[in-house]
Scaffold this active site. Structure first.
Site, PDB file in Angstrom:
ATOM      1  N   ASP A 211     -11.786  -3.027  -2.758  1.00 15.61           N
ATOM      2  CA  ASP A 211     -11.035  -1.931  -3.362  1.00 15.61           C
ATOM      3  C   ASP A 211     -11.964  -0.857  -3.929  1.00 15.61           C
ATOM      4  O   ASP A 211     -11.498   0.116  -4.508  1.00 15.61           O
ATOM      5  CB  ASP A 211     -10.125  -2.473  -4.470  1.00 15.61           C
ATOM      6  CG  ASP A 211      -8.997  -1.513  -4.840  1.00 15.61           C
ATOM      7  OD1 ASP A 211      -8.585  -0.727  -3.971  1.00 15.61           O
ATOM      8  OD2 ASP A 211      -8.542  -1.543  -5.997  1.00 15.61           O
ATOM      9  N   SER A 233      -5.017   9.711  -8.184  1.00 16.41           N
ATOM     10  CA  SER A 233      -4.852   8.777  -7.072  1.00 16.41           C
ATOM     11  C   SER A 233      -4.500   7.394  -7.597  1.00 16.41           C
ATOM     12  O   SER A 233      -4.771   7.056  -8.757  1.00 16.41           O
ATOM     13  CB  SER A 233      -6.136   8.699  -6.241  1.00 16.41           C
ATOM     14  OG  SER A 233      -7.224   8.247  -7.044  1.00 16.41           O
ATOM     15  N   GLN A 285      -5.859   0.249   3.685  1.00 17.01           N
ATOM     16  CA  GLN A 285      -5.215   0.623   2.425  1.00 17.01           C
ATOM     17  C   GLN A 285      -4.602   2.013   2.549  1.00 17.01           C
ATOM     18  O   GLN A 285      -5.195   2.908   3.161  1.00 17.01           O
ATOM     19  CB  GLN A 285      -6.221   0.630   1.281  1.00 17.01           C
ATOM     20  CG  GLN A 285      -5.627   0.970  -0.078  1.00 17.01           C
ATOM     21  CD  GLN A 285      -6.696   1.136  -1.154  1.00 17.01           C
ATOM     22  OE1 GLN A 285      -7.297   2.205  -1.262  1.00 17.01           O
ATOM     23  NE2 GLN A 285      -6.941   0.094  -1.936  1.00 17.01           N
TER      24      GLN A 285
END
Length: 296
Positions: A211, A233, A285
């Site tokens: 991530d 974001s 993602q």
């Protein structure tokens, strides 16, 4: 260096953070980040949820994929509850569904699939990118120290915080240069100290690190950065496929790209290679990404 920030203590702290405590009846408790004051890092919740799921599956069936949806932002300083549902145990595969909650409110749903080892058809059509080795690149911790003063005061501590996972970027990060760039990024990463030999620990660390630097890839063509307050974001979903055995305390290359963005969303992909060129994991993602419009 302060004793608590030695590489060994940083990595031991991360391993402990990503573990979960068995509360019985397939319910688990994830630790809060020590000293955490902001929004919980998505990779932490993914890794803890994966660990909770793995504790309900026979170790002879390692995880081969996970798919997660982020529902709402969580808090760093609050423990996370994980409820695991044993949806399927077949002859070769098992499936688990996990709901992560804080203070009774779901923050993430995750499904993970597990498979017992078997031989099968094998091919690889993914060549490792030709990039400089990590020894020729500057440690990102040093780069962050130089750029910390350019970041907004409220996020500056993220730049200066000691990290248990070291990253070395081939190209500049989105917060380093406002000039538009190709939506591609390459980074080496590994823990700053050795890890236990348990493969579940290494999968948790990879899920955690997957991530990092991923969502920023879709901001590169636009020359915008959250660190400068130009975009907001948040991750919307996250998927990881584990292909080959690996060690997260040895250098891994994270090659990311973003083939599309629009409508307030950006799509990002990642391939993770071992030092010897094996494709060990694939990541995908989609995240929310919006340009900040100055008021007035």
């Amino acid at each position: 260096m302060e004793e608590e920030h030695t590489p060994e203590r940083l990595v031991a702290g991360l391993v402990k953070l990503l573990e979960v405590k068995d509360q019985g009846e397939d319910q688990f408790l994830g630790r809060e980040k020590r000293g955490g004051i902001g929004r919980v890092f998505g990779g932490q919740v993914i890794a803890q949820a994966l660990h909770a799921a793995e504790l309900t599956v026979d170790p002879s069936r390692p995880a081969h994929s996970l798919h997660a949806y982020f529902l709402r932002g969580g808090s760093e300083g609050v423990e996370v509850d994980y409820k695991v549902e044993r949806d399927f145990d077949g002859g070769s595969f098992s499936n688990r569904r996990v709901v992560a909650s804080q203070q009774g409110r779901p923050i993430l749903n995750l499904t993970a699939s597990f498979q017992k080892h078997e031989e099968g058809l094998h091919h690889v059509d993914a060549e490792m990118p030709d990039v400089p080795p990590p020894e020729e690149l500057e440690a990102e911790v040093d780069v962050r120290r130089r750029y910390a003063e350019q970041a907004r005061p409220e996020v500056r501590h993220h730049f200066l915080e000691p990290r248990p996972v070291e990253m070395r970027a081939v190209e500049g990060r989105h917060w380093m240069n406002p000039a538009p760039a190709a939506p591609q990024s390459h980074s080496w990463f590994k823990t700053v100290a050795p890890l236990p030999d348990d493969p579940r620990v290494h999968r948790a660390i990879l899920a955690y690190a997957s991530d990092m630097s991923l969502l920023g890839t879709c901001a590169l063509p636009h020359g915008l950065s959250w660190a400068r307050g130009e975009v907001i974001s948040a991750s919307l979903d996250h998927a990881v496929w584990f292909h080959e055995p690996f060690r997260a305390d040895e250098w891994l290359l994270y090659a990311t790209d973003s083939p599309w963005s629009g409508y307030g969303r950006g799509f990002n992909r990642g391939r993770i290679f071992s030092r010897d060129g094996r494709l060990v994991a694939t990541v995908a993602q989609e995240g929310m990404i919006r340009k900040v419009v100055p008021k007035g």
